[in-house]
Design a protein around this motif. Structure first.
Motif, PDB file in Angstrom:
ATOM      1  N   ASP A 207      -9.205   1.834  -4.569  1.00  0.00           N
ATOM      2  CA  ASP A 207      -9.948   0.939  -5.675  1.00  0.00           C
ATOM      3  C   ASP A 207      -9.134   1.236  -7.129  1.00  0.00           C
ATOM      4  N   GLY A 208      -7.826   1.284  -7.178  1.00  0.00           N
ATOM      5  CA  GLY A 208      -7.254   1.618  -8.428  1.00  0.00           C
ATOM      6  C   GLY A 208      -6.829   2.985  -8.908  1.00  0.00           C
ATOM      7  N   ALA A 209      -7.546   3.841  -8.297  1.00  0.00           N
ATOM      8  CA  ALA A 209      -7.490   5.369  -8.474  1.00  0.00           C
ATOM      9  C   ALA A 209      -6.109   5.807  -8.382  1.00  0.00           C
ATOM     10  N   PHE A 210      -5.392   5.186  -7.419  1.00  0.00           N
ATOM     11  CA  PHE A 210      -3.831   5.475  -7.166  1.00  0.00           C
ATOM     12  C   PHE A 210      -3.137   4.616  -7.761  1.00  0.00           C
ATOM     13  N   ARG A 211      -2.070   4.693  -8.586  1.00  0.00           N
ATOM     14  CA  ARG A 211      -1.209   3.857  -9.260  1.00  0.00           C
ATOM     15  C   ARG A 211       0.082   4.284  -9.151  1.00  0.00           C
ATOM     16  N   ARG A 212       1.002   3.267  -8.647  1.00  0.00           N
ATOM     17  CA  ARG A 212       2.561   3.722  -8.774  1.00  0.00           C
ATOM     18  C   ARG A 212       2.848   2.857  -9.817  1.00  0.00           C
ATOM     19  N   TYR A 213       3.933   3.380 -10.589  1.00  0.00           N
ATOM     20  CA  TYR A 213       4.272   2.731 -11.756  1.00  0.00           C
ATOM     21  C   TYR A 213       5.760   2.486 -11.803  1.00  0.00           C
ATOM     22  N   ASP A 214       6.312   1.347 -12.531  1.00  0.00           N
ATOM     23  CA  ASP A 214       7.546   0.970 -12.685  1.00  0.00           C
ATOM     24  C   ASP A 214       8.397   1.815 -13.712  1.00  0.00           C
ATOM     25  N   TYR A 215       8.559   3.050 -13.325  1.00  0.00           N
ATOM     26  CA  TYR A 215       9.235   3.928 -14.222  1.00  0.00           C
ATOM     27  C   TYR A 215      10.777   3.663 -14.068  1.00  0.00           C
ATOM     28  N   ARG A 216      11.555   3.949 -15.090  1.00  0.00           N
ATOM     29  CA  ARG A 216      13.181   3.455 -14.945  1.00  0.00           C
ATOM     30  C   ARG A 216      13.794   4.274 -15.899  1.00  0.00           C
ATOM     31  N   GLU A 217      14.598   5.179 -15.389  1.00  0.00           N
ATOM     32  CA  GLU A 217      15.346   6.238 -16.297  1.00  0.00           C
ATOM     33  C   GLU A 217      16.291   5.586 -17.378  1.00  0.00           C
ATOM     34  N   MET A 218      16.780   4.403 -17.237  1.00  0.00           N
ATOM     35  CA  MET A 218      17.488   3.760 -18.333  1.00  0.00           C
ATOM     36  C   MET A 218      16.638   3.291 -19.345  1.00  0.00           C
TER      37      MET A 218
ATOM     38  N   LEU B 272      -9.938  14.826  -1.797  1.00  0.00           N
ATOM     39  CA  LEU B 272     -11.139  14.648  -3.066  1.00  0.00           C
ATOM     40  C   LEU B 272     -11.806  13.606  -3.004  1.00  0.00           C
ATOM     41  N   ARG B 273     -10.854  12.359  -2.972  1.00  0.00           N
ATOM     42  CA  ARG B 273     -11.754  10.995  -2.908  1.00  0.00           C
ATOM     43  C   ARG B 273     -12.438  10.720  -1.627  1.00  0.00           C
ATOM     44  N   SER B 274     -12.342  11.556  -0.566  1.00  0.00           N
ATOM     45  CA  SER B 274     -12.993  11.262   0.726  1.00  0.00           C
ATOM     46  C   SER B 274     -14.560  11.565   0.616  1.00  0.00           C
ATOM     47  N   SER B 275     -14.670  12.251  -0.370  1.00  0.00           N
ATOM     48  CA  SER B 275     -16.159  12.642  -0.513  1.00  0.00           C
ATOM     49  C   SER B 275     -17.052  11.316  -1.060  1.00  0.00           C
ATOM     50  N   GLY B 276     -16.305  10.307  -1.578  1.00  0.00           N
ATOM     51  CA  GLY B 276     -16.885   9.241  -1.825  1.00  0.00           C
ATOM     52  C   GLY B 276     -17.127   9.168  -3.649  1.00  0.00           C
TER      53      GLY B 276
END
Length: 281
Positions: free
Chosen positions: A34-45, A242-246
């Motif tokens: 539900d948006g609590a996990f996010r993967r971001y477009d990190y770029r070293e350069m 943690l999130r499994s508790s609702g």
């Protein structure tokens, strides 16, 4: 003492903007829970070479505001083993919120006070605390066991004495997260906590059974996808439990291709503090 920003908000749960255009999280390329996990477009350069005047050593001047030094002090705090010196930024008493940053292995209080490393992100944290009526403490830890726990207890006691109404946010990097986890398990400390921030931290499946988790205190995880010290998947398993508790108030920020130190550089402190303070006590 540095003057407060004229438009500073009245509630501790609303941290006013400061250089948000420079420090906001990069684009989201994947999300779940539900948006609590996010993967971001990190770029070293872009996020290191494009942000630093000297890569990994000195941020470009636009990322740093040194006026915060007018609200900087060294403070000596007594603990059970003697005294500990901490760096302190912001108001001396009556803080609206408190942030304590715990360094990792081979670090000391200079790391969380450094204006120029990590893309200027600690300078932003100092400014956010100072400009919003908060206090930011950075101690040196003798170890990550009993000695370090004693320093954390002493800082909690000092914070309660001078700022009794302030929620305390405990933020820990790398191995320093052992002290965040110890505080989460300690019923007395957990009762004083406002929330936890774990950056490249030690995965601990028992966190979901801790006093802090039973009190549903907000927890923010930041991790690099290519972290070779602590695998992000193990930390994701902690988050999922943690999130499994609702509806547990937790967030997981994963930085694609990022290394062990990437979360310290890339975490959006304003977004993080607003989340923790809005969901804590």
């Amino acid at each position: 003492m540095m003057a407060m920003a004229a438009a500073a908000p009245a509630a501790a749960t609303d941290i006013a903007p400061f250089k948000d255009d420079l420090f906001a999280h990069p684009a989201v390329i994947e999300e779940s829970a539900d948006g609590a996990f996010r993967r971001y477009d990190y770029r070293e350069m872009r996020d290191i070479n494009g942000r630093d005047e000297i890569p990994e050593r000195r941020a470009k001047r636009a990322y740093v505001d040194l006026s915060v030094h007018r609200a900087a002090r060294e403070r000596v705090i007594a603990n059970g083993a003697g005294q500990v010196t901490v760096n302190e930024f912001g108001v001396e008493a009556g803080a609206r919120f408190v942030v304590i940053f715990v360094h990792g292995r081979d670090g000391d209080r200079r790391l969380g006070s450094d204006d120029w490393r990590f893309g200027g992100n600690f300078n932003r944290l100092k400014n956010l605390a100072t400009r919003n009526g908060g206090t930011y403490y950075v101690p040196s830890l003798p170890d990550f066991e009993a000695g370090g726990q004693g320093v954390i207890r002493a800082l909690f006691a000092h914070s309660r004495q001078v700022s009794p109404q302030a929620p305390i946010v405990l933020a820990c990097g790398s191995m320093g997260s052992a002290l965040c986890l110890a505080a989460a398990r300690d019923g007395a400390l957990a009762s004083e906590l406002g929330g936890l921030v774990l950056l490249g931290g030690v995965p601990d499946g028992s966190l979901a059974d801790s006093a802090a988790a039973r009190a549903r205190l907000p927890i923010v995880f930041g991790h690099g996808e290519n972290d070779r010290v602590y695998d992000w998947r193990n930390q994701r398993a902690v988050f999922d439990r943690l999130r499994s508790s609702g509806g547990y108030p937790a967030r997981f920020h994963l930085f694609a291709t990022g290394s062990h130190g990437t979360p310290i550089r890339m975490i959006d402190w304003r977004d993080t503090l607003n989340f923790v303070l809005a969901n804590g006590r």
